[in-house]
Design an enzyme around this catalytic site. Sequence first.
Site, PDB file in Angstrom:
ATOM      1  N   THR A 237       0.886  -1.151   0.000  1.00 37.51           N
ATOM      2  CA  THR A 237       0.000   0.000   0.000  1.00 37.51           C
ATOM      3  C   THR A 237       0.924   1.200   0.000  1.00 37.51           C
ATOM      4  O   THR A 237       2.042   1.104   0.483  1.00 37.51           O
ATOM      5  CB  THR A 237      -0.856   0.029   1.285  1.00 37.51           C
ATOM      6  OG1 THR A 237      -1.475  -1.234   1.446  1.00 37.51           O
ATOM      7  CG2 THR A 237      -1.915   1.102   1.246  1.00 37.51           C
ATOM      8  N   ARG A 265     -12.841  -7.997  -3.547  1.00 43.52           N
ATOM      9  CA  ARG A 265     -12.456  -7.793  -2.148  1.00 43.52           C
ATOM     10  C   ARG A 265     -12.036  -6.339  -1.937  1.00 43.52           C
ATOM     11  O   ARG A 265     -11.261  -5.787  -2.719  1.00 43.52           O
ATOM     12  CB  ARG A 265     -11.304  -8.737  -1.787  1.00 43.52           C
ATOM     13  CG  ARG A 265     -10.770  -8.536  -0.357  1.00 43.52           C
ATOM     14  CD  ARG A 265      -9.514  -7.716  -0.341  1.00 43.52           C
ATOM     15  NE  ARG A 265      -8.922  -7.635   0.999  1.00 43.52           N
ATOM     16  CZ  ARG A 265      -7.852  -6.905   1.292  1.00 43.52           C
ATOM     17  NH1 ARG A 265      -7.249  -6.215   0.354  1.00 43.52           N
ATOM     18  NH2 ARG A 265      -7.382  -6.864   2.521  1.00 43.52           N
ATOM     19  N   GLY A 289      -1.447  -2.516   5.934  1.00 40.26           N
ATOM     20  CA  GLY A 289      -1.411  -3.747   6.711  1.00 40.26           C
ATOM     21  C   GLY A 289      -2.470  -4.703   6.244  1.00 40.26           C
ATOM     22  O   GLY A 289      -3.058  -4.521   5.176  1.00 40.26           O
TER      23      GLY A 289
END
Lengths: 371, 371
Positions: A237, A265, A289
């Site tokens: 990310t 998702r 995370g």
Amino acid sequence: MDNSICQSHRLPLNLRLSPNKPLRHMPRQKWRLPLPFDKSSGTEGRKGIRIIYSYIYIMNSYAIAIHGGAGTILKSTMTPEKELAYKTALQNAIAAGESILQKGGRSIDAVEAAIRSLEDCPLFNAGKGAVFTHDGKHEMDASLMNGKDLTAGAVAAVQNIKNPISLARAVMDKSEHVFMSGAGAQEFAKKINAEFMPDDYFFVQQRYDQLQEALKTDSVVMDHTVSKDNKEKKFGTVGAVALDLHGNIAAGTSTGGMTNKKHGRVGDTPIIGSGTYANNKTCAVSCTGHGEFFIRSVVAYDISCLMEYKGLSLKKACDIVVMDKLVKIGGEGGLIALDAKGNIELPFNSDGMYRASKRSDQDLFIGIYKD
Amino acid sequence: MDNSICQSHRLPLNLRLSPNKPLRHMPRQKWRLPLPFDKSSGTEGRKGIRIIYSYIYIMNSYAIAIHGGAGTILKSTMTPEKELAYKTALQNAIAAGESILQKGGRSIDAVEAAIRSLEDCPLFNAGKGAVFTHDGKHEMDASLMNGKDLTAGAVAAVQNIKNPISLARAVMDKSEHVFMSGAGAQEFAKKINAEFMPDDYFFVQQRYDQLQEALKTDSVVMDHTVSKDNKEKKFGTVGAVALDLHGNIAAGTSTGGMTNKKHGRVGDTPIIGSGTYANNKTCAVSCTGHGEFFIRSVVAYDISCLMEYKGLSLKKACDIVVMDKLVKIGGEGGLIALDAKGNIELPFNSDGMYRASKRSDQDLFIGIYKD
């Protein structure tokens, strides 16, 4: 801009000149200064004083922090060339944001610019470097938030968008919605002439190899690299938080999600409150995370609430959420955060996190591993 | 189940019998009771005492609250027939949830059952009664959360799913993800054999008329009815919160979104932290209102944080968020909330909210307008 008047009259260090700042924005006690002024500067009597005062405003420091994902990032598995490439990319992203902040630009613009820089780099799992889904596609999520007025924009499951963070920005600025997803978000992107790129642009051999590896074991995995010699797991990310000279903070996050993830998702990245949050009163936060745990823990807003309702410092709030609460439920990852005073925190409970920060009064910091 | 032993030995009111509750779950001080026990019950000496104790557990009250949307709901624009229809539907939904709670069932099951009942009713903007999008489709969002372990599930922009709340439940129970959207969520639904319905099932004449009205003015509007004589604006969402006899709370929300909304818009309903949140430590919350404001305010988790970090009561936390913070930013709507003690709050800052609640020790409450 001429600083000579400031200097000659020994103004406090935090007072500088600006031709644009109107007088009414200045706290009264700050601009009632001991005079007289230098007549040669063309300011005389009360009128002159008013003219000078209108050129003075409080200049805060600016600050910016970025991340490029957390996870099992070990020095033992890194080559010097790779490390240099990551560091250069992080430095470039900081520079993209800082150049805006230096000129008195807005934190939300600096956040967008820094994230665009990271999205354009194939090293990070966002934009060009987005991982492959189970179906061999690239589905990207992004969000950003303005701490000044709590406006926000987010997109989920968008494809072929060069810079998802800018699409999220457009949702914030040009739509009446906050959050758009999937085909509808694509249609919106076309309408506002967002930059589309063909599938080829997003093809990165390393990412493709990751998918093939994941398909073999039918596992949904993080942005990771698995080779014979090492196992590396990254929560890919990217994100940025910034404080501008006007005292406003902002946060943004962008991701390509998880390799081999089921189509559709959605992780924490586009969720305001979980992956991204900003509020001038408290802090600006961007997370990286295992998204499912970050959603269930409403991580970004939790830090804000610990500051606002419990009176904790940014550091203490970050410690509690990242090093205690997330650890207890198995939520691996980290985040970057700053407050309106320019305090910066870059906590993570994984082995490493690509991260960098810069304040107007401090040197550039770049980190990868636990120190 | 035989309560006679309880009664004959004057057990505290909160102690009842259950054949299923193991001894180890009981706080020691609660089951150390003054004896002797009645020998005729077949319990003698220490062994007998242990047998009896294993049949005793603390029975909390159970509680459930539901909503069917908030907005400009005025008595002056309601017919007695329409009012009766709404009240009956609310009563049925409460009954669906209560029947589970009464038998010692789980709060998460009660929440799902109550919401399924509301989704199956064409009066509410969820499931069968979902409004039309700009493209004449029905895109539905839903989420639910378990306060016991903070597990959660959510879906966004799903089509032709009879009960989106059950799909969200399946995401929670049967996938490794928390949040799935769009076509990917549809694929998941097929895989787990979710109940699909044809477009016809979702066609409700009143909703179709609403779309035609909205298309004329090209406005994205709430679930509303506009006629020559009255203007009614509703934030059509349904939701439920419940406390079960085991002391666990849960929350869930489901919606058809906004009439004429752009394809792909996601509101607060599927956002854990904004539209739905549950944590045994604090509260279970389900929201209904102008989703964009609820997302930016992270409403559901804000109430939880005010309780956890500031020590506020459920009522005080609800008042601050709904009647002050949301009002200040123009966020019209309401929510239902309960805590593990069985306190129930049903605040709204709009003209009305379809709502109902029931506690094991209280009569059914049904409300529509401001009282």
